[in-house]
Design an enzyme around this catalytic site. Structure first.
Site, short mmCIF file in Angstrom:
data_model
loop_
_atom_site.label_atom_id
_atom_site.label_comp_id
_atom_site.label_asym_id
_atom_site.label_seq_id
_atom_site.Cartn_x
_atom_site.Cartn_y
_atom_site.Cartn_z
N LYS A 53 0.85 -1.20 0.00
CA LYS A 53 0.00 0.00 0.00
C LYS A 53 0.88 1.25 0.00
CE LYS A 53 -3.70 -2.53 2.20
NZ LYS A 53 -4.28 -3.02 3.45
N GLN A 97 -4.81 -1.49 9.76
CA GLN A 97 -4.51 -2.80 9.14
C GLN A 97 -4.92 -3.93 10.10
OE1 GLN A 97 -3.15 -3.26 5.94
NE2 GLN A 97 -3.61 -5.41 6.29
N ASP A 120 -10.93 2.62 3.91
CA ASP A 120 -11.40 1.25 3.66
C ASP A 120 -12.88 1.19 3.27
OD1 ASP A 120 -9.82 -0.94 3.68
OD2 ASP A 120 -9.89 -1.25 5.85
#
Ligand code: NDP
Length: 293
Positions: A53, A97, A120
């Site tokens: 990412k 995460q 997200d």
């Protein structure tokens, strides 16, 4: 032979759009977009995902505000970090995460993320926005699937779509997005009886069951479009999906591979959510709105 739904290629094309959107808005915004990937502990797979990412951010011009906290960090300190990132004007997207180390409850931490910075797209408010058809960050994996289908010109209006899996992460938002595109959607799960009959009704079959190789030719209507969301590490090395690719590819009209299908799209949609948030927060028109179904 089926058309390959190539997520790597499409992700690269979208990265070009992201870089152009950032370059085009930089002067008016006065700062680049910022994403904070917050990692707690040392789960090795998470380390790889976070690194991917961060590399993707630097390719398109998103500043990385990531933080890595030690495994034993108390929940109050993780929460304080999230609040600091919520308040930081240079941060447009925040991602916690998962999985978190044992003993840390992810729910209050995820709920603490500012919904406007929810990279997200999984905050309760943003799932509600998806349900109501209101704009907002979208869940990355299903939005990535929608982008793959759109890029391949797959018609959804009036078609029968079946989603295997009903998780909040993938199955449920996937079904909502397909329905919003006017597909007639059926959601199958572990209690579904006679799964093959259900999946064979699909013009578009999205499989997110987390069961390696569970979907074979007997589950697929000839000519169907098949999207494989599953990702599994094979004992002998390499990755596989929920679909037996070699069996299904000859009868499908289009199919996504694993790896190289949905996986790269998930990372790209994280960037799309971040840049869209940046546009919104800086008062710019969003040139990526078509990627948020
Ligand atoms: P979950 O385990 O949270 O959900 C799996 C879903 O599949 C559940 O709804 C479950 O039903 C259903 N299911 C399980 N077994 C069967 C079966 N035999 N028949 C029908 N339905 C079944 O998984 P996720 O949604 O989080 O992830 C699914 C897969 O996608 C995983 O392999 C994951 O690694 C992968 N993934 C890939 C991503 C990517 O970027 N490519 C991103 C996110 C996930 P029930 O609700 O009844 O238990």
């Amino acid at each position: 032979m089926a058309t390959l739904l190539d997520g790597r290629q499409l992700a690269a094309q979208i990265e070009t759009r992201l870089a152009a959107a950032i370059a085009g808005g930089l002067d008016a915004a006065g700062r680049p977009p910022g994403l904070a990937v917050l990692r707690v502990g040392d789960d090795p797979a998470s380390g790889v995902y976070v690194a991917n990412k961060e590399k993707a951010c630097s390719r398109v011009g998103i500043t990385n505000h990531g933080a890595h906290l030690a495994a034993g960090t108390p929940a109050a300190e993780v929460l304080a970090t999230i609040k600091r990132l919520n308040a930081d004007p240079a941060v447009d997207g925040i991602l916690l995460q998962l999985p978190l180390p044992a003993g840390l409850d992810e729910r209050p931490l995820l709920a603490a993320i500012d919904p406007e910075k929810d990279a997200d797209g999984l905050h309760t408010l943003n799932l509600g926005r998806l349900l109501k058809g209101e704009p907002g960050p979208r869940s990355c994996t299903p939005a990535g699937v929608m982008a793959l289908l759109a890029a391949a010109g797959v018609a959804l209006d009036g078609k029968r779509a079946v989603v295997v899996g009903r998780s909040i992460l993938v199955g449920q938002p996937m079904a909502l997005m397909l329905q919003a595109a006017n597909a007639t959607v059926t959601v199958a799960h572990s209690r579904t009886q006679d799964l093959g009959t259900v999946t064979r009704s699909a013009d578009v079959l999205v499989v997110a069951a987390g069961r390696p190789h569970m979907i074979g030719a007997e589950h697929v209507k000839p000519g169907a479009v098949v999207v494989d969301v599953g990702i599994h590490r094979k004992p002998e090395g390499g990755l596989c999906g929920d679909v037996r690719f070699d069996e299904v590819e000859p009868i499908a009209s289009a199919i996504s591979p694993v790896p190289g299908g949905v996986g790269p799209m998930t990372v790209t949609l994280l960037l799309v959510n971040t840049v869209s948030s940046w546009c919104h927060r800086c008062g710019l028109a969003n040139p990526l709105a078509d990627l948020l179904p």
